[in-house]
Write a protein that holds these residues in place. Sequence first.
Motif, PDB file in Angstrom:
ATOM      1  N   THR A  76     -21.773  -2.474 -52.192  1.00 50.68           N
ATOM      2  CA  THR A  76     -20.726  -3.385 -52.637  1.00 50.68           C
ATOM      3  C   THR A  76     -19.426  -2.590 -52.647  1.00 50.68           C
ATOM      4  O   THR A  76     -19.380  -1.497 -53.227  1.00 50.68           O
ATOM      5  N   VAL A  77     -18.378  -3.104 -51.987  1.00 42.31           N
ATOM      6  CA  VAL A  77     -17.096  -2.394 -51.946  1.00 42.31           C
ATOM      7  C   VAL A  77     -16.139  -3.003 -52.958  1.00 42.31           C
ATOM      8  O   VAL A  77     -15.946  -4.219 -52.996  1.00 42.31           O
ATOM      9  N   GLU A  78     -15.570  -2.145 -53.786  1.00 48.88           N
ATOM     10  CA  GLU A  78     -14.537  -2.595 -54.733  1.00 48.88           C
ATOM     11  C   GLU A  78     -13.273  -1.778 -54.490  1.00 48.88           C
ATOM     12  O   GLU A  78     -13.317  -0.543 -54.479  1.00 48.88           O
ATOM     13  N   VAL A  79     -12.152  -2.460 -54.281  1.00 46.13           N
ATOM     14  CA  VAL A  79     -10.885  -1.769 -54.027  1.00 46.13           C
ATOM     15  C   VAL A  79     -10.200  -1.460 -55.361  1.00 46.13           C
ATOM     16  O   VAL A  79     -10.104  -2.318 -56.232  1.00 46.13           O
ATOM     17  N   VAL A  80      -9.768  -0.212 -55.518  1.00 47.66           N
ATOM     18  CA  VAL A  80      -8.995   0.186 -56.704  1.00 47.66           C
ATOM     19  C   VAL A  80      -7.554   0.377 -56.244  1.00 47.66           C
ATOM     20  O   VAL A  80      -7.198   1.388 -55.646  1.00 47.66           O
ATOM     21  N   GLU A  81      -6.722  -0.629 -56.505  1.00 41.87           N
ATOM     22  CA  GLU A  81      -5.344  -0.598 -55.998  1.00 41.87           C
ATOM     23  C   GLU A  81      -4.367  -0.257 -57.113  1.00 41.87           C
ATOM     24  O   GLU A  81      -4.353  -0.897 -58.153  1.00 41.87           O
ATOM     25  N   THR A  82      -3.553   0.779 -56.895  1.00 46.66           N
ATOM     26  CA  THR A  82      -2.583   1.196 -57.910  1.00 46.66           C
ATOM     27  C   THR A  82      -1.135   1.035 -57.432  1.00 46.66           C
ATOM     28  O   THR A  82      -0.209   1.158 -58.211  1.00 46.66           O
ATOM     29  N   ALA A  83      -0.954   0.799 -56.133  1.00 47.15           N
ATOM     30  CA  ALA A  83       0.404   0.621 -55.588  1.00 47.15           C
ATOM     31  C   ALA A  83       0.299  -0.084 -54.241  1.00 47.15           C
ATOM     32  O   ALA A  83      -0.732  -0.029 -53.583  1.00 47.15           O
ATOM     33  N   VAL A  84       1.374  -0.753 -53.858  1.00 42.66           N
ATOM     34  CA  VAL A  84       1.449  -1.366 -52.532  1.00 42.66           C
ATOM     35  C   VAL A  84       2.566  -0.659 -51.762  1.00 42.66           C
ATOM     36  O   VAL A  84       3.675  -0.519 -52.263  1.00 42.66           O
ATOM     37  N   GLU A  85       2.237  -0.188 -50.572  1.00 39.78           N
ATOM     38  CA  GLU A  85       3.227   0.537 -49.768  1.00 39.78           C
ATOM     39  C   GLU A  85       3.720  -0.333 -48.615  1.00 39.78           C
ATOM     40  O   GLU A  85       2.917  -0.908 -47.886  1.00 39.78           O
ATOM     41  N   ASN A  86       5.041  -0.411 -48.482  1.00 42.46           N
ATOM     42  CA  ASN A  86       5.588  -1.141 -47.326  1.00 42.46           C
ATOM     43  C   ASN A  86       6.732  -0.356 -46.686  1.00 42.46           C
ATOM     44  O   ASN A  86       7.675  -0.912 -46.165  1.00 42.46           O
ATOM     45  N   VAL A  87       6.613   0.973 -46.759  1.00 37.27           N
ATOM     46  CA  VAL A  87       7.637   1.862 -46.190  1.00 37.27           C
ATOM     47  C   VAL A  87       7.416   1.958 -44.685  1.00 37.27           C
ATOM     48  O   VAL A  87       6.285   2.065 -44.220  1.00 37.27           O
ATOM     49  N   GLU A  88       8.502   1.901 -43.927  1.00 36.68           N
ATOM     50  CA  GLU A  88       8.391   2.114 -42.479  1.00 36.68           C
ATOM     51  C   GLU A  88       9.575   2.955 -42.029  1.00 36.68           C
ATOM     52  O   GLU A  88      10.706   2.707 -42.450  1.00 36.68           O
ATOM     53  N   PHE A  89       9.320   3.967 -41.226  1.00 35.38           N
ATOM     54  CA  PHE A  89      10.393   4.823 -40.713  1.00 35.38           C
ATOM     55  C   PHE A  89      10.588   4.547 -39.229  1.00 35.38           C
ATOM     56  O   PHE A  89       9.618   4.498 -38.480  1.00 35.38           O
TER      57      PHE A  89
END
Length: 316
Positions: free
Chosen positions: A293-306
């Motif tokens: 069973t996979v459980e995601v532990v999300e602490t931040a969302v990244e949307n940086v692009e260079f």
Amino acid sequence: MSHSPLTLYLAAPRGFCAGVDRAVKIVEMAIEKWGAPVYVRHEIVHNKHVVDDLRGKGAVFVEELDECPDDRPVIFSAHGVPKSVPAEAARREMLYVDATCPLVSKVHIEAARHHENGLQMIMIGHEGHPETVGTMGQLPPGEVLLVETVEDVATVEVRDPERLAFVTQTTLSVDDTADIVDALKARFPAIVGPHKEDICYATTNRQEAVKAMAPKCEAMLVVGAPNSSNSRRLVEVGQRAGCAYAQLVQRPEDIDWRALGDLRSVGITAGASAPEVLIEAVIDAFRARFDVTVEVVETAVENVEFKVPRVLRVTA
């Protein structure tokens, strides 16, 4: 045959950061634009899978500029290079593209600014790491002093304790660096630091996700390369956050199944230079042996692009 149940905690964010993504794109676009071979000074990012994949497309990896012919493009790795390298490339009239991560370039600019203001620099970093070599190589010899530990701070010999500034390698442990910064400020109260930590957002985010995940896991695997500083730091952060067994693996074949035994919960994350395909392969290896069973532990969302350099965005 029924498999025993296992919860896989998957850290988010994990894997590729914007700087790595940009560096890999730069190599791919250079090959597309100028054809193979394109030379790359040092591994573009610290990951064997990524390097082998680009080698297959026509990249030639070398350690020094003198291994490159004058008439082929050369790319500088995401870790950054000493000032002498682009100067030599320009002298040889080579076509070169700098894939230095913009967050590393920001540290270079910071160091140059402090130097112009007459300050000697102290760099917190790992000796010999290409990023440290590149940052120290922005200034003349003796202008950047390296410290790796709190103990080093006690013995570092400076020109003038009143005229100092510090910068840090972008891939360090957030907690370790805080201790070293505290020691620097205690010994040199006048030292000037960056407005915001030099440790990059991706390093910080991946470490925070590991801290959140560690208490849930009996074991943790960090997908990454042994020469990847940020991947090795993730293992240390996991151990400190209470996960007794934390290991670095490059690919599923590296997993020590006997050491894992009959666990019920395993955390998985990946360093900033590890592609998602390797993480998926590790998950598949667990699925073959456990009822996962996979459980995601999300602490931040990244949307940086260079953005990639203009020379690659302009069509020939």
